[in-house]
Design an enzyme around this catalytic site. Sequence first.
Site, PDB file in Angstrom:
ATOM      1  N   ARG A 147       0.850  -1.187   0.000  1.00  0.00           N
ATOM      2  CA  ARG A 147       0.000   0.000   0.000  1.00  0.00           C
ATOM      3  C   ARG A 147       0.880   1.229   0.000  1.00  0.00           C
ATOM      4  O   ARG A 147       1.818   1.327   0.809  1.00  0.00           O
ATOM      5  CB  ARG A 147      -0.914   0.021   1.234  1.00  0.00           C
ATOM      6  N   TYR A 159      -2.970  11.946   5.485  1.00  0.00           N
ATOM      7  CA  TYR A 159      -3.254  10.640   6.060  1.00  0.00           C
ATOM      8  C   TYR A 159      -2.255   9.583   5.571  1.00  0.00           C
ATOM      9  O   TYR A 159      -1.862   9.562   4.407  1.00  0.00           O
ATOM     10  CB  TYR A 159      -4.669  10.159   5.696  1.00  0.00           C
ATOM     11  N   ASP A 210      -5.255   3.834  -0.041  1.00  0.00           N
ATOM     12  CA  ASP A 210      -6.374   4.083   0.872  1.00  0.00           C
ATOM     13  C   ASP A 210      -6.808   5.544   0.777  1.00  0.00           C
ATOM     14  O   ASP A 210      -6.038   6.448   1.115  1.00  0.00           O
ATOM     15  CB  ASP A 210      -5.940   3.756   2.307  1.00  0.00           C
ATOM     16  N   HIS A 212      -9.349   6.676   2.527  1.00  0.00           N
ATOM     17  CA  HIS A 212      -9.743   6.967   3.911  1.00  0.00           C
ATOM     18  C   HIS A 212     -10.965   7.874   4.014  1.00  0.00           C
ATOM     19  O   HIS A 212     -10.994   8.821   4.799  1.00  0.00           O
ATOM     20  CB  HIS A 212      -8.574   7.532   4.706  1.00  0.00           C
ATOM     21  N   GLU A 236      -9.102   1.777  -1.744  1.00  0.00           N
ATOM     22  CA  GLU A 236      -9.802   1.479  -0.492  1.00  0.00           C
ATOM     23  C   GLU A 236     -10.506   2.701   0.077  1.00  0.00           C
ATOM     24  O   GLU A 236      -9.987   3.820   0.003  1.00  0.00           O
ATOM     25  CB  GLU A 236      -8.770   0.949   0.526  1.00  0.00           C
ATOM     26  N   GLU A 262     -13.675  -1.670   6.707  1.00  0.00           N
ATOM     27  CA  GLU A 262     -12.987  -1.801   7.988  1.00  0.00           C
ATOM     28  C   GLU A 262     -13.791  -1.233   9.142  1.00  0.00           C
ATOM     29  O   GLU A 262     -13.606  -1.648  10.290  1.00  0.00           O
ATOM     30  CB  GLU A 262     -11.605  -1.151   7.934  1.00  0.00           C
ATOM     31  N   ARG A 283     -13.634  -5.599   3.572  1.00  0.00           N
ATOM     32  CA  ARG A 283     -12.518  -5.459   4.511  1.00  0.00           C
ATOM     33  C   ARG A 283     -12.928  -5.564   5.970  1.00  0.00           C
ATOM     34  O   ARG A 283     -12.178  -5.224   6.880  1.00  0.00           O
ATOM     35  CB  ARG A 283     -11.824  -4.111   4.260  1.00  0.00           C
ATOM     36  N   GLU A 339      -4.334  -7.341   5.098  1.00  0.00           N
ATOM     37  CA  GLU A 339      -3.484  -6.218   5.498  1.00  0.00           C
ATOM     38  C   GLU A 339      -2.572  -6.655   6.640  1.00  0.00           C
ATOM     39  O   GLU A 339      -2.986  -7.390   7.543  1.00  0.00           O
ATOM     40  CB  GLU A 339      -4.358  -5.048   5.959  1.00  0.00           C
ATOM     41  N   TRP A 402     -11.951  12.267   8.627  1.00  0.00           N
ATOM     42  CA  TRP A 402     -10.536  11.981   8.778  1.00  0.00           C
ATOM     43  C   TRP A 402     -10.223  10.629   8.118  1.00  0.00           C
ATOM     44  O   TRP A 402      -9.265  10.505   7.385  1.00  0.00           O
ATOM     45  CB  TRP A 402     -10.135  11.897  10.254  1.00  0.00           C
TER      46      TRP A 402
END
Length: 402
Positions: A147, A159, A210, A212, A236, A262, A283, A339, A402
């Site tokens: 990643r 991030y 990602d 995020h 992601e 996630e 995920r 991951e 975030w």
Amino acid sequence: MRITGARVIVTSPGRNFVTLKIETDQGVYGIGDATLNGREKSVVAYLEDHVIPVLIGRDARRIEDIWQYLYRGAYWRRGPVTMRAIAAVDVALWDIKAKALGAPLYDLLGGRSRDGVLVYGHANGSDLEDTVEAVGRYIDAGYKAVRAQSGVPGIDLAYGVGRGDMYYEPADATLPTETVWDTRKYLRYLPTLFEALRKEHGFDVALLHDGHHRMTPREAAQLGKSLEPYDLFWLEDSTPAENQEAFRLIRQHTTTPLAVGEVFNTIWDAKDLIQEQLIDYIRTTIVGAGGLTHLRRIADFASLWSVRTGCHGATDLSPVTMGAALHFDTWVPNFGIQEYMRHSEETDAVFPHDYRFDKGMLYVGDTPGHGVDIDEALAAKYPYEPRQLPVARLEDGTMWNW
């Protein structure tokens, strides 16, 4: 096999972990992870006040019945606190049953579907050149999937940019660190990053990224389209998934594989995403979604729609979750990737385990149970330290994701 005791162990060997230990009248015990990053004490209270009292005296072998009791019996279902508490109980009970039978956990799930588990590491850098070098170090270390996260010109504290090569811990302060975000700067920069990565490292290594939850559906579609020439393994968390229909717009405009989940707690968070084939990878984690018992249902449902697993595995999940996840990954037919953020040496010492890394893969051992234990004496030397995740604002001060 009656449950005679259960207790919560909180330790902070570099970051906070919450572990539930369940003991039985036959001398067999099991442990489960209940860590909720930045909100650890909320799960501690839930376990100690509402879960442990109803466990004492129950038959530890009745995993399904206990899961249903804790889920249906609570009335106030779902949510990150409830489902982590259930997960800790569930994983501890699977650990107990496998130990009692003298078998590694994957054998109870149905046996091996593969010899090893493909994992991806986290490479990050302060700028483009730094990130290209960081990805190269992971490739040199044997990783087949990496990643890539990078600092973005004009954005401070982007991030995913950590303080070391192998460890990244975003929960960094007693009160949340405030960061500033600009999606347009990010969208302009990211294709140049992946162009440079492919130019330097070629197309054999699988690259992931990602987002995020920072983008709107239209912005995520734009990014996915712009990254298509660079053949990402996945993009992601491109947009918040509370509105599952948002992924329809993304899917209509890009063939870049999409991953999300996630922060999901149950199958209902992913139902539409899966059955409408709006994502390629789910995920959801063992600790986030009520343990192995429920994650198996999510994976089985996903398999009907050609969606593969890609479980979250950041350092806010203890080695207990990683160990259990690897047994799940070793079994699950529709596995995609796992991951793998390495824990610190202090954490590994507190949680001795039998899984190992070799040439881009993680391998579970054949220790009865999930193969992870806790050194309580050592854990006691690392008391709880309040830490919270950062928050993000746009440049005009508006709160953002975030």
